[in-house]
Design an enzyme around this catalytic site. Structure first.
Site, PDB file in Angstrom:
ATOM      1  N   ASP A  34      -1.585  -0.142  -8.819  1.00 45.65           N
ATOM      2  CA  ASP A  34      -1.727  -1.690  -8.160  1.00 45.65           C
ATOM      3  C   ASP A  34      -2.165  -1.214  -6.670  1.00 45.65           C
ATOM      4  O   ASP A  34      -1.663  -0.493  -5.762  1.00 45.65           O
ATOM      5  CB  ASP A  34      -0.179  -2.311  -8.051  1.00 45.65           C
ATOM      6  N   THR A  69      -3.145  -9.472  -8.170  1.00 43.77           N
ATOM      7  CA  THR A  69      -2.538  -8.642  -9.537  1.00 43.77           C
ATOM      8  C   THR A  69      -2.611  -8.794 -10.675  1.00 43.77           C
ATOM      9  O   THR A  69      -3.296  -8.406 -11.537  1.00 43.77           O
ATOM     10  CB  THR A  69      -1.025  -8.186  -9.226  1.00 43.77           C
ATOM     11  N   TYR A 156       9.428  -5.430 -17.645  1.00 44.42           N
ATOM     12  CA  TYR A 156       9.040  -4.988 -16.101  1.00 44.42           C
ATOM     13  C   TYR A 156      10.448  -4.718 -15.352  1.00 44.42           C
ATOM     14  O   TYR A 156      11.172  -5.722 -15.021  1.00 44.42           O
ATOM     15  CB  TYR A 156       8.054  -5.878 -15.484  1.00 44.42           C
ATOM     16  N   HIS A 196       1.311  -3.599   1.319  1.00 42.68           N
ATOM     17  CA  HIS A 196       1.707  -4.784   1.908  1.00 42.68           C
ATOM     18  C   HIS A 196       2.397  -4.542   3.060  1.00 42.68           C
ATOM     19  O   HIS A 196       2.392  -5.267   4.219  1.00 42.68           O
ATOM     20  CB  HIS A 196       2.561  -5.660   0.729  1.00 42.68           C
ATOM     21  N   ASP A 237      -6.136  -2.823  -9.558  1.00 37.13           N
ATOM     22  CA  ASP A 237      -6.602  -4.198  -9.758  1.00 37.13           C
ATOM     23  C   ASP A 237      -7.129  -4.681  -8.561  1.00 37.13           C
ATOM     24  O   ASP A 237      -8.028  -5.897  -8.652  1.00 37.13           O
ATOM     25  CB  ASP A 237      -5.302  -5.031 -10.026  1.00 37.13           C
ATOM     26  N   HIS A 238      -7.190  -4.320  -7.333  1.00 35.96           N
ATOM     27  CA  HIS A 238      -7.945  -4.789  -6.248  1.00 35.96           C
ATOM     28  C   HIS A 238      -7.748  -3.956  -4.966  1.00 35.96           C
ATOM     29  O   HIS A 238      -6.739  -2.877  -5.278  1.00 35.96           O
ATOM     30  CB  HIS A 238      -7.253  -6.056  -5.827  1.00 35.96           C
ATOM     31  N   HIS A 339      -4.173  -8.646  -0.187  1.00 38.71           N
ATOM     32  CA  HIS A 339      -5.414  -8.865  -0.791  1.00 38.71           C
ATOM     33  C   HIS A 339      -5.481 -10.441  -1.491  1.00 38.71           C
ATOM     34  O   HIS A 339      -4.452 -10.907  -1.534  1.00 38.71           O
ATOM     35  CB  HIS A 339      -5.542  -7.806  -2.000  1.00 38.71           C
TER      36      HIS A 339
HETATM   37  P1  AMP Z   1       1.127  -8.932  -5.687  1.00 38.09           P
HETATM   38  O1  AMP Z   1       1.908  -9.882  -5.147  1.00 38.09           O
HETATM   39  O2  AMP Z   1      -0.265  -9.699  -6.238  1.00 38.09           O
HETATM   40  O3  AMP Z   1       0.740  -7.849  -4.562  1.00 38.09           O
HETATM   41  O4  AMP Z   1       1.583  -8.127  -7.027  1.00 38.09           O
HETATM   42  C1  AMP Z   1       2.332  -6.942  -7.078  1.00 38.09           C
HETATM   43  C2  AMP Z   1       3.697  -7.115  -7.510  1.00 38.09           C
HETATM   44  O5  AMP Z   1       3.621  -7.505  -9.012  1.00 38.09           O
HETATM   45  C3  AMP Z   1       4.283  -5.720  -7.332  1.00 38.09           C
HETATM   46  O6  AMP Z   1       5.293  -5.976  -6.307  1.00 38.09           O
HETATM   47  C4  AMP Z   1       4.976  -5.591  -8.636  1.00 38.09           C
HETATM   48  O7  AMP Z   1       6.401  -5.343  -8.600  1.00 38.09           O
HETATM   49  C5  AMP Z   1       4.848  -7.017  -9.421  1.00 38.09           C
HETATM   50  N1  AMP Z   1       4.457  -6.552 -10.874  1.00 38.09           N
HETATM   51  C6  AMP Z   1       3.745  -5.829 -11.399  1.00 38.09           C
HETATM   52  N2  AMP Z   1       3.934  -6.025 -12.928  1.00 38.09           N
HETATM   53  C7  AMP Z   1       4.785  -7.039 -13.180  1.00 38.09           C
HETATM   54  C8  AMP Z   1       5.329  -7.556 -14.243  1.00 38.09           C
HETATM   55  N3  AMP Z   1       4.852  -7.139 -15.393  1.00 38.09           N
HETATM   56  N4  AMP Z   1       6.185  -8.748 -14.029  1.00 38.09           N
HETATM   57  C9  AMP Z   1       6.570  -9.178 -12.955  1.00 38.09           C
HETATM   58  N5  AMP Z   1       6.226  -8.528 -11.627  1.00 38.09           N
HETATM   59  C10 AMP Z   1       5.269  -7.594 -11.855  1.00 38.09           C
HETATM   60 ZN    ZN Z   2      -1.924  -5.970  -7.375  1.00 42.33          ZN
HETATM   61 ZN    ZN Z   3      -0.096  -6.543  -3.826  1.00 38.05          ZN
END
Ligand code: AMP
Ligand code: ZN
Ligand code: ZN
Length: 402
Positions: A34, A69, A156, A196, A237-238, A339
């Site tokens: 990620d 994500t 998860y 982040h 993913d990004h 992002h």
């Molecule tokens: P973002 O907010 O777009 O940066 O998403 C990243 C966050 O998504 C990370 O902190 C991960 O812990 C969380 N994440 C990843 N996979 C899962 C999942 N299957 N279920 C819930 N949260 C997730």
């Molecule tokens: Zn992500």
């Molecule tokens: Zn993120």
């Protein structure tokens, strides 16, 4: 008598001989790191990944919009962009489910198949074709999509360490052929988390990169030790971009806080006007702004391929790279990295590395759309291309060994 002896010899030795000769079929492993921005690979903190890239196929990959994500993880395994795979944001609403919001964290909606049923992830396609799949985390893999999950999957839990994740995968590879997966995923969140909190240029991101690199080394070495060949596809993913307190846009400066719901905020904002206020909100937002661009969902640039899904909110604002859009007091300080920007932003570009018997050695790819990854994985697994998908094998054919 001689014939009987020969038959007995054949019966005793042939199966063992066959087993010894038959090398196990390579296992396809999709690794998700990620927030691994494409250029992180050049920093010198990831020697194992750099070697896999050098000896395999690699290149910068364009994420789908929004560069978040969940939409991108689902695009990678379905071959459909968020507008068509149904996961249009990390957070979203649906007119067919009034009053509820899909979101990450402990949101029960995230586990409801309703949100995930617009496209078929690869682990289901594989299972249907008789190929066993196993997911060591991947967004969507814990959801009973079409009533099915991978043969092995886990709910998860961010607290499961990267070491545990790799060890679980290696245990799966160690299984007897009959229950060994043909397709697996593994997911690491630590590079994104560090990005982040501390920003993409921080020592903490570099440390997270080095740690994940060590884990990938352990995966590769662990598989080699037990004689299992891997077709590795390592993706992000990004990317990630630095943000700070001085570059924030407060929506209340333009619109009455009671007149809209902020479905998702940050580098892009999904804004749903409360019934009856549509015109007020639209009039205030659909004018030029200094550090963001707003449009009705139907008027977004075609290159974003996003806006026709009923789950996309009515008005979308995209911040100038480095700026963030919010309302009220943000739940977290505006510092570190973010992002979600336009996917044309070079800092949103994501990692792509493919290495293994199926892949070209030393192939450098031009920027390509991440939806092509699903087509590539299908080809490696011997599954037919989905002609309807957004992602085309032609875009990544150069990654395959001739
Ligand atoms: P973002 O907010 O777009 O940066 O998403 C990243 C966050 O998504 C990370 O902190 C991960 O812990 C969380 N994440 C990843 N996979 C899962 C999942 N299957 N279920 C819930 N949260 C997730
Ligand atoms: Zn992500
Ligand atoms: Zn993120």
């Amino acid at each position: 008598m001689r014939r009987l002896i020969l038959i007995i010899i054949a019966l005793v030795f042939l199966p063992a001989g066959l087993a010894a000769k038959e090398a196990p079929r390579p296992v396809t492993v999709l690794v998700g790191i990620d927030g691994f921005r494409a250029d992180y690979l050049e920093r010198g903190h990831t020697p194992r990944l750099a070697a896999l890239a050098r000896q395999g196929a690699a290149g910068p990959m364009r994420p789908s919009f929004p560069t978040k994500t969940f939409p991108n993880h689902f695009a990678l395994v379905t071959g459909y962009r968020p507008d068509r795979n149904g996961i249009v944001g990390n957070s979203m609403i649906d007119p067919r489910r009034p009053g509820v919001m899909f979101g990450l964290g402990n949101n029960p909606q995230a586990l409801d198949p309703f949100w995930w049923s617009e496209a078929e992830p690869l682990w289901i396609t594989a299972e249907k074709a008789g190929l066993r799949s196993a997911t060591m985390f991947w967004p969507g893999s814990e959801v009973a999509i079409q009533g099915r999950r991978p043969s092995d999957w886990l709910r998860y839990d961010q607290n499961v360490s990267n070491v545990q994740r790799v060890n679980t995968l290696i245990d799966w590879l160690r299984r007897p052929a009959a229950i060994r997966p043909a397709f697996t995923t593994i997911y690491f969140d630590t590079v994104d988390t560090a990005g982040h909190r501390f920003g993409p240029d921080s020592a903490e991101v570099n440390a997270a990169l080095a740690e994940v690199d060590t884990r990938i080394g352990e995966l590769v070495d662990g598989a080699a030790k037990i004689g299992v060949r891997l077709n590795l596809v390592i993706v992000a993913d990004h990317g990630m971009r630095a943000i700070d307190e001085s570059r924030k846009i407060q929506l209340e400066d333009f619109i009455d806080p009671a007149s809209f719901i902020l479905v998702e905020g940050g580098p892009y904002a999904a804004i749903e006007p409360v019934t009856g206020t549509d015109d007020r909100v639209a009039r205030a937002l659909l004018v030029p702004h200094e550090h963001m661009t707003c449009a009705r969902k139907e008027d977004l640039p075609a290159r974003l391929h996003w806006g026709s899904n009923p789950r996309v909110a009515a008005i979308i604002c995209i911040a100038e790279p480095g700026w963030v859009i919010g309302a009220g007091t943000p739940p977290y300080p505006i510092t570190g990295g973010a992002h979600g920007y336009d996917n044309a932003d070079p800092q949103m570009l994501a990692l792509f590395v493919a290495n293994g018997p199926a892949f070209a050695q030393g192939a450098r790819l031009e920027v390509f759309d991440n939806v092509a990854v699903a087509a590539l994985l299908r080809a490696v697994l011997g599954l037919p291309e989905d002609a309807d998908a957004d992602g085309k094998l032609a875009d990544v054919r150069a990654a395959l060994r001739r």
